[in-house]
Design a protein around this motif. Structure first.
Motif, PDB file in Angstrom:
ATOM      1  N   ALA A  19      84.752  32.873  21.914  1.00 33.24           N
ATOM      2  CA  ALA A  19      84.907  32.617  23.347  1.00 33.24           C
ATOM      3  C   ALA A  19      83.842  33.344  24.150  1.00 33.24           C
ATOM      4  O   ALA A  19      83.317  32.829  25.132  1.00 33.24           O
ATOM      5  CB  ALA A  19      86.303  33.051  23.803  1.00 33.24           C
ATOM      6  N   GLN A  20      83.495  34.568  23.718  1.00 34.37           N
ATOM      7  CA  GLN A  20      82.467  35.311  24.421  1.00 34.37           C
ATOM      8  C   GLN A  20      81.118  34.597  24.342  1.00 34.37           C
ATOM      9  O   GLN A  20      80.312  34.641  25.258  1.00 34.37           O
ATOM     10  CB  GLN A  20      82.356  36.717  23.835  1.00 34.37           C
ATOM     11  N   LYS A  22      80.767  31.366  24.145  1.00 36.33           N
ATOM     12  CA  LYS A  22      80.827  30.124  24.901  1.00 36.33           C
ATOM     13  C   LYS A  22      80.695  30.369  26.394  1.00 36.33           C
ATOM     14  O   LYS A  22      80.157  29.530  27.116  1.00 36.33           O
ATOM     15  CB  LYS A  22      82.136  29.395  24.602  1.00 36.33           C
ATOM     16  N   TRP A  23      81.202  31.476  26.925  1.00 35.11           N
ATOM     17  CA  TRP A  23      81.182  31.770  28.352  1.00 35.11           C
ATOM     18  C   TRP A  23      80.176  32.870  28.646  1.00 35.11           C
ATOM     19  O   TRP A  23      80.196  33.928  28.026  1.00 35.11           O
ATOM     20  CB  TRP A  23      82.566  32.213  28.827  1.00 35.11           C
ATOM     21  N   THR A  24      79.286  32.627  29.600  1.00 37.15           N
ATOM     22  CA  THR A  24      78.315  33.640  30.013  1.00 37.15           C
ATOM     23  C   THR A  24      78.205  33.660  31.535  1.00 37.15           C
ATOM     24  O   THR A  24      78.462  32.655  32.203  1.00 37.15           O
ATOM     25  CB  THR A  24      76.928  33.375  29.417  1.00 37.15           C
ATOM     26  N   VAL A  57      78.075  30.853  36.246  1.00 35.95           N
ATOM     27  CA  VAL A  57      78.932  30.960  35.064  1.00 35.95           C
ATOM     28  C   VAL A  57      78.731  29.695  34.239  1.00 35.95           C
ATOM     29  O   VAL A  57      78.874  28.592  34.764  1.00 35.95           O
ATOM     30  CB  VAL A  57      80.417  31.117  35.455  1.00 35.95           C
ATOM     31  N   GLU A  58      78.409  29.870  32.948  1.00 34.45           N
ATOM     32  CA  GLU A  58      78.161  28.718  32.081  1.00 34.45           C
ATOM     33  C   GLU A  58      79.171  28.671  30.943  1.00 34.45           C
ATOM     34  O   GLU A  58      79.460  29.692  30.305  1.00 34.45           O
ATOM     35  CB  GLU A  58      76.758  28.759  31.480  1.00 34.45           C
ATOM     36  N   TYR A  59      79.702  27.470  30.692  1.00 38.11           N
ATOM     37  CA  TYR A  59      80.515  27.203  29.500  1.00 38.11           C
ATOM     38  C   TYR A  59      79.674  26.377  28.541  1.00 38.11           C
ATOM     39  O   TYR A  59      79.181  25.307  28.903  1.00 38.11           O
ATOM     40  CB  TYR A  59      81.789  26.444  29.867  1.00 38.11           C
ATOM     41  N   ARG A  60      79.510  26.889  27.322  1.00 39.88           N
ATOM     42  CA  ARG A  60      78.607  26.273  26.357  1.00 39.88           C
ATOM     43  C   ARG A  60      79.388  25.895  25.090  1.00 39.88           C
ATOM     44  O   ARG A  60      79.516  26.684  24.155  1.00 39.88           O
ATOM     45  CB  ARG A  60      77.476  27.247  26.023  1.00 39.88           C
ATOM     46  N   SER A  68      77.499  24.570  33.913  1.00 44.44           N
ATOM     47  CA  SER A  68      77.569  25.790  34.705  1.00 44.44           C
ATOM     48  C   SER A  68      77.884  25.474  36.160  1.00 44.44           C
ATOM     49  O   SER A  68      77.584  24.391  36.664  1.00 44.44           O
ATOM     50  CB  SER A  68      76.247  26.564  34.622  1.00 44.44           C
TER      51      SER A  68
END
Length: 258
Positions: A19-20, A22-24, A57-60, A68
């Protein structure tokens, strides 16, 4: 039982680590290079430099694609450097018509302060290189015009009349931009005018703005250099004669991916 708890703990740790990844979050600061463009935009508009700062904030979900959303304080606008000539036709009480001439030079900056929210699709194409595009909504927080205006006002030499008007009536005005401007030597009794300008003009601009941001970024050791061009979709000035004037802006920011 003990082995089951250990396996569950390891699985939770793996999910948390995943999860870490995937989210930045990426705080960013930089500059805007902006002006007003469009078929109705005056030729005197020039590019100005403004501040931009905020975070995304980006979800990858995959290594190649991410989505983002961001929030930025963004200063846009333009500079103007123009000379305007005014001619006032006036009639004295005895019926005599005279003409007064004025020339004014302006060096002003329109400063438009927005709170912007970009929604971006990010394509991570190669080793830190990302190509992106999306949609951006901006809300106008403040607008000011800053700068100086100066020039001369006086009577035309072929008329040679200054003052002495009784119950003057203005019968017409002509304004020309870009035409040959008179100087103080062309006038009778010229008076110099100098004035600093710092005025709120928020009511002259629309509150909402939509744009299409297109850009590219490069990341090296969590440091991100981002360059975006905003294609303005919304009419910016409220004036009815400026229906096709929009913001044109290039943003250059430097951020740290957390």
């Amino acid at each position: 039982m003990k082995k089951g708890f250990i396996m569950a703990a390891l699985m939770l740790m793996a999910l948390a680590a995943n999860a870490q990844k995937k989210w930045t979050v990426t705080p960013q600061v930089g500059i805007n290079l902006s002006d007003l463009q469009g078929s109705d935009a005056p030729d005197c508009m020039k590019t100005t430099v403004g501040f931009i700062g905020g975070a995304e904030v980006e979800y990858r979900p995959t290594s190649l694609f991410g989505v983002s959303i961001g929030a930025f304080y963004s200063v846009k606008g333009c500079k103007t450097d123009e000379t305007m000539t005014f001619r006032f036709g006036m009639t004295k009480s005895d019926g005599t018509k005279i003409e007064t001439l004025s020339t004014n030079e302006h060096v002003n900056k329109y400063e438009l302060r927005y709170l912007s929210f970009p929604l971006m699709m990010n394509f991570h194409v190669w080793k830190g290189l990302t190509v992106k595009g999306g949609i951006q909504y901006s809300n106008l927080m403040a607008a000011r015009i800053k700068g100086k205006t100066w020039g001369f006002i006086g009577d035309q030499p072929e008329i040679g009349i200054s003052g002495g008007l009784s119950h003057p009536e203005q019968v017409g005005m002509y304004q020309g931009v870009g035409a040959p401007e008179p100087t103080s030597e062309d006038m009778v009794n010229p008076q110099r005018i100098d004035k600093d300008v710092n005025t709120g003009v928020k009511g002259s601009f629309h509150k909402m703005e939509w744009a299409i941001p297109l850009g590219v970024s490069y990341e090296y050791k969590n440091v991100v250099l981002d360059v975006r061009y905003m294609i303005g979709l919304s009419k910016v000035p409220r004036h009815s004669r400026e229906d096709r004037v929009h913001n044109s802006c290039t943003s250059i920011t430097l951020g740290v991916r957390l």
